[in-house]
Scaffold this active site. Structure first.
Site, PDB file in Angstrom:
ATOM      1  N   PRO A   2     -11.871   6.164 -17.828  1.00 45.15           N
ATOM      2  CA  PRO A   2     -11.645   5.901 -16.412  1.00 45.15           C
ATOM      3  C   PRO A   2     -12.984   5.808 -15.682  1.00 45.15           C
ATOM      4  O   PRO A   2     -13.778   6.741 -15.723  1.00 45.15           O
ATOM      5  CB  PRO A   2     -10.848   7.122 -15.928  1.00 45.15           C
ATOM      6  CG  PRO A   2     -10.379   7.813 -17.150  1.00 45.15           C
ATOM      7  CD  PRO A   2     -11.365   7.497 -18.215  1.00 45.15           C
ATOM      8  N   GLU A   3     -13.224   4.672 -15.058  1.00 46.70           N
ATOM      9  CA  GLU A   3     -14.411   4.495 -14.226  1.00 46.70           C
ATOM     10  C   GLU A   3     -13.919   4.424 -12.779  1.00 46.70           C
ATOM     11  O   GLU A   3     -12.745   4.680 -12.518  1.00 46.70           O
ATOM     12  CB  GLU A   3     -15.159   3.238 -14.689  1.00 46.70           C
ATOM     13  CG  GLU A   3     -15.494   3.326 -16.183  1.00 46.70           C
ATOM     14  CD  GLU A   3     -16.237   2.121 -16.748  1.00 46.70           C
ATOM     15  OE1 GLU A   3     -16.826   1.359 -15.962  1.00 46.70           O
ATOM     16  OE2 GLU A   3     -16.217   1.958 -17.972  1.00 46.70           O
ATOM     17  N   LYS A  56     -16.559   8.784  -9.656  1.00 46.92           N
ATOM     18  CA  LYS A  56     -15.439   8.978 -10.595  1.00 46.92           C
ATOM     19  C   LYS A  56     -14.750  10.315 -10.374  1.00 46.92           C
ATOM     20  O   LYS A  56     -13.887  10.707 -11.155  1.00 46.92           O
ATOM     21  CB  LYS A  56     -15.949   8.889 -12.039  1.00 46.92           C
ATOM     22  CG  LYS A  56     -16.455   7.508 -12.408  1.00 46.92           C
ATOM     23  CD  LYS A  56     -17.098   7.522 -13.778  1.00 46.92           C
ATOM     24  CE  LYS A  56     -18.117   6.411 -13.889  1.00 46.92           C
ATOM     25  NZ  LYS A  56     -19.046   6.628 -15.007  1.00 46.92           N
ATOM     26  N   ARG A 119      -8.757  15.259 -24.408  1.00 42.52           N
ATOM     27  CA  ARG A 119     -10.030  15.696 -25.002  1.00 42.52           C
ATOM     28  C   ARG A 119     -10.755  16.717 -24.131  1.00 42.52           C
ATOM     29  O   ARG A 119     -11.898  17.036 -24.399  1.00 42.52           O
ATOM     30  CB  ARG A 119     -10.919  14.488 -25.285  1.00 42.52           C
ATOM     31  CG  ARG A 119     -10.406  13.695 -26.465  1.00 42.52           C
ATOM     32  CD  ARG A 119     -11.487  13.094 -27.295  1.00 42.52           C
ATOM     33  NE  ARG A 119     -11.859  11.744 -26.923  1.00 42.52           N
ATOM     34  CZ  ARG A 119     -11.080  10.689 -26.940  1.00 42.52           C
ATOM     35  NH1 ARG A 119      -9.814  10.816 -27.246  1.00 42.52           N
ATOM     36  NH2 ARG A 119     -11.509   9.505 -26.633  1.00 42.52           N
ATOM     37  N   ARG A 166     -41.511   7.183 -16.548  1.00 43.87           N
ATOM     38  CA  ARG A 166     -41.084   5.966 -17.217  1.00 43.87           C
ATOM     39  C   ARG A 166     -39.773   5.428 -16.632  1.00 43.87           C
ATOM     40  O   ARG A 166     -38.864   6.202 -16.323  1.00 43.87           O
ATOM     41  CB  ARG A 166     -40.894   6.229 -18.714  1.00 43.87           C
ATOM     42  CG  ARG A 166     -42.019   5.669 -19.540  1.00 43.87           C
ATOM     43  CD  ARG A 166     -41.714   5.865 -21.000  1.00 43.87           C
ATOM     44  NE  ARG A 166     -41.415   7.283 -21.294  1.00 43.87           N
ATOM     45  CZ  ARG A 166     -40.918   7.673 -22.452  1.00 43.87           C
ATOM     46  NH1 ARG A 166     -40.669   6.806 -23.389  1.00 43.87           N
ATOM     47  NH2 ARG A 166     -40.685   8.955 -22.671  1.00 43.87           N
ATOM     48  N   ARG A 275     -24.558   5.090 -26.350  1.00 43.21           N
ATOM     49  CA  ARG A 275     -23.381   4.381 -25.857  1.00 43.21           C
ATOM     50  C   ARG A 275     -23.450   2.940 -26.341  1.00 43.21           C
ATOM     51  O   ARG A 275     -24.538   2.394 -26.513  1.00 43.21           O
ATOM     52  CB  ARG A 275     -23.334   4.387 -24.331  1.00 43.21           C
ATOM     53  CG  ARG A 275     -23.194   5.756 -23.725  1.00 43.21           C
ATOM     54  CD  ARG A 275     -21.804   6.322 -23.950  1.00 43.21           C
ATOM     55  NE  ARG A 275     -21.690   7.697 -23.486  1.00 43.21           N
ATOM     56  CZ  ARG A 275     -21.838   8.748 -24.265  1.00 43.21           C
ATOM     57  NH1 ARG A 275     -22.107   8.617 -25.560  1.00 43.21           N
ATOM     58  NH2 ARG A 275     -21.719   9.955 -23.781  1.00 43.21           N
TER      59      ARG A 275
END
Length: 290
Positions: A2-3, A56, A119, A166, A275
């Site tokens: 879910p985003e 979210k 989960r 960076r 990812r």
DNA sequence: ACGAGATCCTGTCAGC
DNA sequence: TGCTGACAGGATCTCG
């Protein structure tokens, strides 16, 4: 999974419970919920006064003897179900016997609200409304891809504004909610595809115009996903159990090997920061992996 | 202060 | 058929 668009779809599906009173609360005996159990159970007798979304995260507001708020995240597999009494009573086993349910609310309009979190990456934690505003996860959120007035200047600033350290690859930047809120792995790949930007490009190698184009595509993808009620790849479901349809609209995500919808070059897949990232090596060729 | 990488967790699926 | 291991990934934690 879910985003932002999925969470917003769920939130809208839950709005009918706003104004109802909680008659019964049950919290699963699970180690991640045990510390909050008593506080969640104390919601019995309170009224749900609002449900908002921040990136979210969803925030549930309650009023009873005191004002309370719950910070809710669906994680990867969190699902809210809202059932009428009739449907609820058709279940052949009590809900406590189904796996992975975490929080249950029985409401005074004879409906039932159940949070299932397979989960357990999701959360439902109690705070006061003031504590929510001060919470690090809320306070540091970047511009939201579903915001009608997406702050592009702020987005550009956050993409580049990491001092002397960076600069991250743009694909990693889009997963950082302090840079942009509501974007996850799927809409990361989709917006970069539309903006014709390779996910491995360091953010500071992008021109101002490219960053503005990316901002435009992020909001475009977000709003389209919301119209399609989200992407149901595995677990994500709406509150009535139905799937979203955005997964049929992907140009890049989960399409490794498929021909690019623009130039027919096969879509590539690679790991970026643990990812998966998907892109067209021809359309998104502004940066070559060395 | 910030980035990289590990960690949490379990259902699903590929491969043997 | 049944087992094993890889994989999915958002947020948070630790370490450098």
């Amino acid at each position: 999974m879910p985003e932002g668009p999925e969470v917003e779809t769920v939130r809208r599906g839950l709005l009918p419970v706003v104004g109802t009173k909680i008659l019964e609360v049950k919290v699963a005996d699970h180690k991640k919920y045990r510390p909050q159990r008593a506080e969640i159970e104390a919601l019995e007798g309170t009224t749900i006064t609002d449900i908002t979304r921040r990136g979210k995260f969803m925030v549930f507001y309650f009023e009873g003897n005191s004002r309370k708020a719950a910070l809710n995240h669906l994680g990867m597999t969190g699902v809210w179900y809202h059932y009428s009494d009739q449907v609820w009573n058709e279940f052949d086993v009590p809900f406590e016997e189904y796996p992975h349910w975490k929080v249950y609310f029985g409401l005074d309009d004879n409906t039932h609200l159940l949070f299932v979190n397979t989960r357990t990456f999701g959360r439902f934690e109690m705070f006061t409304p003031e504590e929510i505003e001060e919470h690090k996860s809320i306070r540091t959120l970047g511009p939201d891809i579903l915001d009608d007035e997406f702050d592009t200047d702020e987005f550009v600033k956050r993409m580049l504004g990491r001092g002397k350290s960076r600069i991250k690859e743009v694909g990693k930047c889009l997963l950082d909610y302090t840079i942009v809120a509501g974007c996850g792995n799927i809409y990361k790949s989709e917006s970069l595809f539309l903006a014709k930007i390779n996910p491995f490009t360091p953010a500071n190698q992008l021109s101002e115009n490219q960053l503005r184009e990316l901002a435009k595509r992020l909001t475009e993808v977000g709003k389209k996903a919301l119209r399609f009620q989200g992407s149901s790849l595995r677990d994500y479901r709406m509150v009535d159990g139905y799937s979203g349809l955005m997964q049929n609209e992907f140009n890049a995500y989960d399409r490794a090997g498929d021909p690019c919808s623009v130039c027919t070059t096969p879509i590539l897949k690679a790991t970026q920061g643990d990812r998966s990232s998907f892109w067209c090596p021809s359309c998104q060729d502004n940066f070559v992996i060395s």
